[in-house]
Design a protein around this motif. Structure first.
Motif, PDB file in Angstrom:
ATOM      1  N   ASP A  24       0.833  -1.199   0.000  1.00 13.52           N
ATOM      2  CA  ASP A  24       0.000   0.000   0.000  1.00 13.52           C
ATOM      3  C   ASP A  24       0.872   1.255   0.000  1.00 13.52           C
ATOM      4  O   ASP A  24       0.590   2.230  -0.711  1.00 13.52           O
ATOM      5  CB  ASP A  24      -0.912  -0.029   1.230  1.00 13.52           C
ATOM      6  N   LEU A  25       1.937   1.238   0.785  1.00 12.44           N
ATOM      7  CA  LEU A  25       2.858   2.369   0.806  1.00 12.44           C
ATOM      8  C   LEU A  25       3.640   2.452  -0.506  1.00 12.44           C
ATOM      9  O   LEU A  25       3.892   3.544  -1.024  1.00 12.44           O
ATOM     10  CB  LEU A  25       3.809   2.245   1.988  1.00 12.44           C
ATOM     11  N   GLU A  26       4.014   1.298  -1.042  1.00 13.86           N
ATOM     12  CA  GLU A  26       4.743   1.265  -2.309  1.00 13.86           C
ATOM     13  C   GLU A  26       3.885   1.799  -3.458  1.00 13.86           C
ATOM     14  O   GLU A  26       4.391   2.476  -4.367  1.00 13.86           O
ATOM     15  CB  GLU A  26       5.168  -0.173  -2.601  1.00 13.86           C
ATOM     16  N   ARG A  27       2.584   1.523  -3.410  1.00 11.11           N
ATOM     17  CA  ARG A  27       1.661   1.967  -4.460  1.00 11.11           C
ATOM     18  C   ARG A  27       1.743   3.468  -4.698  1.00 11.11           C
ATOM     19  O   ARG A  27       1.639   3.951  -5.834  1.00 11.11           O
ATOM     20  CB  ARG A  27       0.232   1.600  -4.056  1.00 11.11           C
ATOM     21  N   ASP A  28       1.938   4.232  -3.636  1.00 10.51           N
ATOM     22  CA  ASP A  28       1.885   5.679  -3.765  1.00 10.51           C
ATOM     23  C   ASP A  28       3.146   6.277  -4.367  1.00 10.51           C
ATOM     24  O   ASP A  28       3.246   7.491  -4.532  1.00 10.51           O
ATOM     25  CB  ASP A  28       1.576   6.305  -2.406  1.00 10.51           C
ATOM     26  N   PHE A  29       4.105   5.406  -4.715  1.00 10.47           N
ATOM     27  CA  PHE A  29       5.260   5.857  -5.481  1.00 10.47           C
ATOM     28  C   PHE A  29       5.020   5.728  -6.981  1.00 10.47           C
ATOM     29  O   PHE A  29       5.896   6.050  -7.779  1.00 10.47           O
ATOM     30  CB  PHE A  29       6.514   5.074  -5.061  1.00 10.47           C
ATOM     31  N   HIS A  30       3.842   5.221  -7.364  1.00 12.83           N
ATOM     32  CA  HIS A  30       3.420   5.179  -8.761  1.00 12.83           C
ATOM     33  C   HIS A  30       2.537   6.401  -9.018  1.00 12.83           C
ATOM     34  O   HIS A  30       1.552   6.617  -8.313  1.00 12.83           O
ATOM     35  CB  HIS A  30       2.627   3.904  -9.051  1.00 12.83           C
ATOM     36  N   ASP A  31       2.864   7.176 -10.043  1.00 11.76           N
ATOM     37  CA  ASP A  31       2.060   8.370 -10.329  1.00 11.76           C
ATOM     38  C   ASP A  31       0.608   8.002 -10.620  1.00 11.76           C
ATOM     39  O   ASP A  31      -0.317   8.680 -10.166  1.00 11.76           O
ATOM     40  CB  ASP A  31       2.646   9.129 -11.529  1.00 11.76           C
ATOM     41  N   LEU A  32       0.400   6.925 -11.378  1.00  7.22           N
ATOM     42  CA  LEU A  32      -0.941   6.496 -11.731  1.00  7.22           C
ATOM     43  C   LEU A  32      -0.980   4.969 -11.709  1.00  7.22           C
ATOM     44  O   LEU A  32      -0.822   4.316 -12.744  1.00  7.22           O
ATOM     45  CB  LEU A  32      -1.342   7.032 -13.112  1.00  7.22           C
ATOM     46  N   PRO A  33      -1.149   4.370 -10.518  1.00  7.56           N
ATOM     47  CA  PRO A  33      -1.148   2.906 -10.434  1.00  7.56           C
ATOM     48  C   PRO A  33      -2.267   2.300 -11.275  1.00  7.56           C
ATOM     49  O   PRO A  33      -3.361   2.862 -11.345  1.00  7.56           O
ATOM     50  CB  PRO A  33      -1.371   2.641  -8.937  1.00  7.56           C
ATOM     51  N   ASP A  34      -1.967   1.166 -11.917  1.00  3.99           N
ATOM     52  CA  ASP A  34      -3.008   0.551 -12.738  1.00  3.99           C
ATOM     53  C   ASP A  34      -3.959  -0.262 -11.857  1.00  3.99           C
ATOM     54  O   ASP A  34      -3.715  -0.478 -10.659  1.00  3.99           O
ATOM     55  CB  ASP A  34      -2.411  -0.302 -13.853  1.00  3.99           C
ATOM     56  N   ALA A  35      -5.051  -0.713 -12.470  1.00  7.83           N
ATOM     57  CA  ALA A  35      -6.097  -1.403 -11.713  1.00  7.83           C
ATOM     58  C   ALA A  35      -5.565  -2.687 -11.075  1.00  7.83           C
ATOM     59  O   ALA A  35      -5.958  -3.038  -9.955  1.00  7.83           O
ATOM     60  CB  ALA A  35      -7.283  -1.709 -12.622  1.00  7.83           C
ATOM     61  N   GLU A  36      -4.684  -3.401 -11.779  1.00 10.35           N
ATOM     62  CA  GLU A  36      -4.170  -4.656 -11.237  1.00 10.35           C
ATOM     63  C   GLU A  36      -3.375  -4.437  -9.958  1.00 10.35           C
ATOM     64  O   GLU A  36      -3.461  -5.222  -9.011  1.00 10.35           O
ATOM     65  CB  GLU A  36      -3.318  -5.375 -12.285  1.00 10.35           C
ATOM     66  N   LEU A  37      -2.592  -3.366  -9.919  1.00 10.87           N
ATOM     67  CA  LEU A  37      -1.849  -3.064  -8.694  1.00 10.87           C
ATOM     68  C   LEU A  37      -2.811  -2.738  -7.560  1.00 10.87           C
ATOM     69  O   LEU A  37      -2.644  -3.221  -6.431  1.00 10.87           O
ATOM     70  CB  LEU A  37      -0.888  -1.900  -8.930  1.00 10.87           C
ATOM     71  N   LEU A  38      -3.841  -1.949  -7.837  1.00 11.65           N
ATOM     72  CA  LEU A  38      -4.812  -1.605  -6.800  1.00 11.65           C
ATOM     73  C   LEU A  38      -5.560  -2.847  -6.324  1.00 11.65           C
ATOM     74  O   LEU A  38      -5.821  -2.995  -5.123  1.00 11.65           O
ATOM     75  CB  LEU A  38      -5.790  -0.557  -7.330  1.00 11.65           C
ATOM     76  N   HIS A  39      -5.896  -3.741  -7.247  1.00 12.77           N
ATOM     77  CA  HIS A  39      -6.559  -4.986  -6.851  1.00 12.77           C
ATOM     78  C   HIS A  39      -5.638  -5.824  -5.959  1.00 12.77           C
ATOM     79  O   HIS A  39      -6.102  -6.460  -5.001  1.00 12.77           O
ATOM     80  CB  HIS A  39      -6.946  -5.804  -8.078  1.00 12.77           C
ATOM     81  N   THR A  40      -4.352  -5.834  -6.269  1.00  8.76           N
ATOM     82  CA  THR A  40      -3.406  -6.620  -5.464  1.00  8.76           C
ATOM     83  C   THR A  40      -3.260  -6.031  -4.071  1.00  8.76           C
ATOM     84  O   THR A  40      -3.211  -6.770  -3.074  1.00  8.76           O
ATOM     85  CB  THR A  40      -2.030  -6.676  -6.160  1.00  8.76           C
ATOM     86  N   VAL A  41      -3.192  -4.710  -3.976  1.00  3.75           N
ATOM     87  CA  VAL A  41      -3.149  -4.056  -2.661  1.00  3.75           C
ATOM     88  C   VAL A  41      -4.378  -4.459  -1.849  1.00  3.75           C
ATOM     89  O   VAL A  41      -4.271  -4.848  -0.669  1.00  3.75           O
ATOM     90  CB  VAL A  41      -3.076  -2.527  -2.803  1.00  3.75           C
ATOM     91  N   THR A  42      -5.552  -4.381  -2.462  1.00  6.89           N
ATOM     92  CA  THR A  42      -6.786  -4.737  -1.762  1.00  6.89           C
ATOM     93  C   THR A  42      -6.779  -6.200  -1.337  1.00  6.89           C
ATOM     94  O   THR A  42      -7.178  -6.530  -0.216  1.00  6.89           O
ATOM     95  CB  THR A  42      -8.003  -4.464  -2.675  1.00  6.89           C
ATOM     96  N   GLU A  43      -6.313  -7.063  -2.221  1.00  2.00           N
ATOM     97  CA  GLU A  43      -6.277  -8.501  -1.931  1.00  2.00           C
ATOM     98  C   GLU A  43      -5.466  -8.793  -0.676  1.00  2.00           C
ATOM     99  O   GLU A  43      -5.906  -9.510   0.218  1.00  2.00           O
ATOM    100  CB  GLU A  43      -5.690  -9.244  -3.129  1.00  2.00           C
TER     101      GLU A  43
END
Length: 361
Positions: free
Chosen positions: A181-200
């Motif tokens: 989740d913290l790593e995600r915010d280093f992506h300017d525009l995370p794709d849906a798959e990354l967001l789904h993985t964070v949620t998972e």
């Protein structure tokens, strides 16, 4: 959802919350009387008091509801061995997560009251390192208590071991998810798959899948043969719940959230909702959103501007429609469970995702 089904779902939710809240309060009373507090320590009882206060302050208790209803898929027994302890375990793990989330986000408010970290800062003004250390330890204590309660369960040893395996795996997955989740915010525009993985990892596995497995185990059902269908339902319901939470953080109010809205924006979190706004905004609107992302002092007027961008461009409506689609897919998945489990409980799981989406859609 029909009015009758909606009423039945609300009745079950209320009954489960009432039942569990009484059991949770009784647990903390027993804990205060039996905990091996070091002699002369004032801080240890204070820590237990803060954990009790946060734990009993509120919350939807959805994990407990999933646990109880998973048992009802198999049995009409309201209290099979290990079920009560599993319920305590999942909510103690949730308390751990709330305490540590509020440290990571430096959130002053949780469930309409002070976060544990800020409660310690108020108790120890001028001693921020001590307050931080005590908050970390309080979260750690809640996590270990969630394991302890299963070890002490009045249930056969093989059942205790199976439940411990489910819960400790869910806990480690949740921590890995928090890191991602913290790593995600280093992506300017995370794709849906990354967001789904964070949620998972951060939410679904410990908030949906683990309670389902624990409830079935307590009812005497081996969840392993049903793993694929449980995972499909958990994944869809988990995404639905996260979409709802992200939407409410952007568009909700204090009453709906138990804390001020806009926390994700001010923390710089590229959530489902904010990612959608960024993806669909034009250059000028995107500059407004980017300037607000990560600004802890962003005023309500800035939040209103971001909301206006989302509404003006139709992002809000498309987001809510997407949430509804995930709820409907989860409901359809549960509707197929009738060949294996009791229809009354299957109906509950069928209606639950639609109820989760109702506040937003």
């Amino acid at each position: 959802m029909t009015p009758t089904a909606a009423a039945a779902t609300e009745e079950r939710l209320a009954a489960h919350r009432h039942r569990f809240d009484a059991a949770f309060a009784a647990y903390f009373t027993r804990l205060a009387a039996t905990f091996d507090t070091p002699p002369h320590s004032r801080f240890t009882p204070q820590c237990l008091d803060l954990l009790r206060e946060l734990s009993l302050r509120g919350g939807k208790r959805l994990r407990v509801v999933l646990l109880y209803e998973a048992a009802r898929l198999v049995t009409t027994d309201e209290n099979p061995p290990g079920l009560a302890e599993a319920a305590l375990s999942v909510e103690l793990l949730q308390t751990h997560g709330l305490v540590h989330d509020d440290i990571i986000d430096d959130s002053p408010v949780r469930r309409g009251g002070p976060s544990t970290h800020h409660a310690y800062r108020h108790a120890f003004p001028g001693h921020d390192r001590t307050a931080l250390g005590l908050a970390v330890l309080a979260g750690d204590l809640a996590a270990f208590l969630s394991v302890r309660v299963l070890l002490d369960a009045d249930a056969p040893a093989p059942l205790r071991q199976a439940m411990l395996d489910v819960q400790t795996r869910a806990a480690t997955d949740a921590i890995a998810g928090q890191i991602l989740d913290l790593e995600r915010d280093f992506h300017d525009l995370p794709d849906a798959e990354l967001l789904h993985t964070v949620t998972e990892y951060k939410s679904t596995r410990y908030s949906v899948l683990a309670p389902l497995r624990l409830g079935l185990l307590a009812a005497g059902e081996d969840p392993a043969p049903h793993d694929a269908r449980l995972r499909r339902y958990a994944t869809l319901t988990g995404i639905c719940g996260q979409l709802r939470d992200d939407h409410l953080d952007l568009f909700g109010d204090d009453d709906a959230l138990g804390k001020p809205p806009g926390g994700d924006l001010r923390a710089g979190r590229r959530t489902y909702a904010l990612r959608a706004v960024l993806a669909e905004a034009g250059p000028a609107d995107r500059a407004v959103v980017e300037a607000a992302l990560g600004d802890p002092g962003a005023p309500p007027e800035t939040l209103d501007r971001v909301r206006d961008i989302a509404r003006r461009r139709g992002t809000d409506a498309r987001f809510r429609a997407d949430l509804r689609r995930y709820a409907e897919r989860a409901a359809a998945e549960a509707a197929e469970w009738g060949g294996w489990w009791r229809e009354e409980a299957v109906a509950f799981f069928t209606h639950l995702p639609l109820r989760i989406a109702k506040d937003v859609t």
